[in-house]
Design an enzyme around this catalytic site. Structure first.
Site, PDB file in Angstrom:
ATOM      1  N   HIS A  63       1.036  -1.066   0.023  1.00 31.92           N
ATOM      2  CA  HIS A  63       0.258  -0.116  -0.044  1.00 31.92           C
ATOM      3  C   HIS A  63       0.780   1.416   0.135  1.00 31.92           C
ATOM      4  O   HIS A  63       1.958   1.298   0.676  1.00 31.92           O
ATOM      5  CB  HIS A  63      -0.834   0.091   1.139  1.00 31.92           C
ATOM      6  CG  HIS A  63      -0.340  -0.103   2.481  1.00 31.92           C
ATOM      7  ND1 HIS A  63      -1.236  -0.193   3.718  1.00 31.92           N
ATOM      8  CD2 HIS A  63       1.079  -0.214   2.920  1.00 31.92           C
ATOM      9  CE1 HIS A  63      -0.561  -0.219   4.658  1.00 31.92           C
ATOM     10  NE2 HIS A  63       0.790  -0.355   4.198  1.00 31.92           N
ATOM     11  N   ASN A  64       0.517   2.270  -0.508  1.00 30.05           N
ATOM     12  CA  ASN A  64       1.027   3.590  -0.881  1.00 30.05           C
ATOM     13  C   ASN A  64       2.150   3.675  -1.566  1.00 30.05           C
ATOM     14  O   ASN A  64       2.692   4.735  -1.674  1.00 30.05           O
ATOM     15  CB  ASN A  64       1.383   4.144   0.611  1.00 30.05           C
ATOM     16  CG  ASN A  64       0.354   3.920   1.754  1.00 30.05           C
ATOM     17  OD1 ASN A  64      -1.004   3.921   1.512  1.00 30.05           O
ATOM     18  ND2 ASN A  64       0.675   3.567   2.915  1.00 30.05           N
TER      19      ASN A  64
END
Lengths: 328, 328, 328
Positions: B224-225
């Site tokens: 994620h991210n």
């Protein structure tokens, strides 16, 4: 769901020393087997378990026959592990676990695909046009066999496997990548097992080939144009880059990584976690794993490793000072 | 399923030296091409193949034009590999291999998802509510594009890919883990390729971003991210932990592993099998692979490596004894 | 899709210093949060952000309460990260993101499977006969839960996961491999999360077990007969070979590889990219990663490493020459 000992030897051979009417409720590991369970002893180093196992019946080799019979019922087989393997197959078949032939109604089989009537295609699987599925092959649930790929007889393709995704090929052009369409397919021989979520890419121009009897575990990546030899076995998480040719009867441990455009001879074993950067021409066992340590010790070692070539130079200087020769 | 040489240069340019009516039955590798096949020669170090290849027609660069024409038909192109890439695209298109626009009836597209009419969604794929699929993008079979994720134009998402699974985030609490719901999504630019069974997690609060032209092979994990820069290319089995920002025009070899919460500059190449623990600020080629050896030699070396910092101390003591200085 | 600050503390507790009517439009990271967004500060080392963040509201711990209140609205919580985790759950629930109970019409649930009425089975998933899905568990899209496998309460199984593929077991026979049918299943406890395209193989004779509260990221391979202890957490691309028993409260970094037939104690941390060849009996942090370097330096070091045991012998000879003793 039980089998009598006599029904087992009737189906599989072996010599039963004991009661043919003994009821086997389950197969179990030697160390936890109970009186209604059957276990096997294949490794002579575990013979000490004969004194303590509670198994109601044991599969043993000829060398353990006397000791095993002294403690209770046993089946004597030349190769206890092989006998046990065949017993698991018998067990599954007798207890309704075998896949039924036919195509699950939720599967999508495109026009021009061919599925042998004795094969099984599981729920939510996809078989692309021109693909071929051989006799008695089992395609589990949620499998992709893409356009034009061929799978032989008696194979097992586990859930989530993707056979025939595009190989990874691009031409660089002005800082970007131009796709090279992958015009080959995947050709899988007979008696091959492909694990869950394993990917086998189609070839760029010719086919990616998995030869008869190869066994691939889960989450393996096979790049385009690879050839995996007969009866070669690969544990989970292995990666094989494009155009690698791996011989027959090889074994690759978990997370072994094989670079592309190389050849590996027959009968090569690669330890798990080892990266193979170049061809291997000699049978043997190869390894390249950084040794584990507690984190503090690793940090000290890693710092030293980063300057290892300096350390070598320092040793050379010491040798020169002491007029000790060294041939490098 | 053939093309004439003249039809190829008419579509793709280049200079044909030879018979425009020559029929090309297949594209093939230089070393195995037959008289009804076309091959390319992009690497001058392979020019010796000109003497022996049986290919009916060759794609060559200007430097090889004379020698190639002397042996038979050829197409001269400034960049033979690029020309070949475009020829594979032409070949696929002419032979009906291109995905047709539209949504396969077995795919599940939730209310509130938007699929461009020129895009293709394959069998048994899932497009969640609020997801967007751009023009001419091909979603193969058995793909997941979860709620709210956006995919640009001209992308290819291979079978089994999961776009927008939850990022991996938890708060520790009394020895257990409390889930941090992942409220971001995944945003994929134009001309991106995502390989089979590759996973791209949704962001915790903002979006995970794959920029234009990035190419990701099979079985890759993007946490994620993350942000993956333009035209960056990753081979199979790569892992990128959460919140890593990777620059443009990078290349990561197979099974390279990038730790989280770091940045990698543009134009960085990471060798396959290398773990990147910290940010890389300078373009260049980085490597960290344990060298492979036969198992017996590896064992001896690994034993020495476990005590490398001691060896360093011993060398220092020798230097002191001989009054040799060393600056560490 | 907003929440008022007062509604947050009413639902989750904590002490609001500021305006209960303040409207929160989004949750955001501290460094990029805008005036209509809420951020959290869990790490005291980031307290310098208090001076510059534009967040309209902050979650802080008691130590930061005064400084945070001086700059604007804040919620004071004993454990800001835990509070934030619960806020993400509240946010998702209030904004309609929670999975609805029930079985999607495109899912295939075989006869004899049992799905709790409060559980959710996503589109195109497969639940085999005899499988059990516990209360409030969410099975996302395109998941396989094979025959006889059991999943507890409040679990989350991400898209593409395969629970209950065959373990990888064969008996060698005349150069080929004879399949050992895998007669066990997979048993997953409560509050377990299984990532996208992760594979958990069924046991050979007994069950593969994932205990309560374990969290497994994407693309993980768990071999047959493994036991993963309570609240153990594994990052992406980890592999665990068959019959490994991993304790409770362990952590395995990305691409960590655990060999089979070993035990790992409770409270062990394995760094990413580390291969664990043997049992670990002592809690602690263990590492084995080849240090990264620029490729030229790596090449020099790797050359030295290949002959490290020779270097050790040379140092020993130097010590002998100088009558320096060394105990190995």
């Amino acid at each position: 769901m039980t089998l009598q000992a006599g029904a087992i030897t009737q189906a599989l051979g072996g010599k039963l020393l004991g009661d043919p009417a003994r009821v086997i409720a389950r197969l179990a590991p030697l160390e936890s087997a109970r009186p209604d369970e059957l276990a096997y002893l294949a490794d002579a180093r575990l013979a000490h378990w004969l004194a303590s196992t509670q198994a109601g019946c044991l599969i043993v080799g000829p060398a353990q026959a006397q000791a095993a019979a002294a403690r209770g019922d046993c089946i004597v087989a030349d190769d206890p592990l092989l006998y046990f393997a065949r017993l698991t197959q018998l067990w599954k078949q007798r207890h309704g676990g075998a896949a039924r032939p036919g195509i699950h109604p939720s599967a999508v089989v495109e026009d021009g695909a061919w599925v042998d009537p004795s094969a099984s295609v599981g729920a939510l699987s996809f078989i692309g046009r021109g693909a071929r599925i051989g006799a008695h092959t089992v395609i589990r649930e949620r499998v992709t066999v893409a356009e034009g790929c061929a799978i032989g007889a008696r194979c097992l393709i586990e859930s989530g496997a993707v056979i025939g995704g595009d190989g990874f090929g691009f031409a660089p052009h002005e800082g970007a990548w131009v796709k090279i369409e992958q015009l080959g397919a995947v050709r899988i021989g007979d008696d091959v097992e492909i694990g869950a979520n394993t990917c086998i890419d189609r070839g760029a121009l010719q086919d990616t080939v998995i030869e008869n009897g190869a066994k691939l575990d889960n989450l393996i990546q096979i790049g385009h144009n690879c050839r995996i030899g007969q009866h070669t076995i690969m544990a989970g998480c292995v990666g094989v880059a494009g155009s690698a040719h791996i011989g027959a009867h090889c074994a690759v441990g978990g997370a072994g990584m094989i670079s592309g455009h190389l050849s590996i001879a027959d009968n090569v074993t690669i330890s798990g976690g080892t990266l193979v950067p170049d061809s291997i021409t000699k049978p043997g066992h190869y390894t390249g794993i950084y040794p584990i340590a507690d984190d503090a010790a690793w940090k000290k070692n890693a710092a030293a490793l980063r300057r290892l070539y300096e350390l070598r130079a320092r040793v050379k200087r010491l040798e020169q000072r002491l007029n000790l020769s060294h041939q490098e």
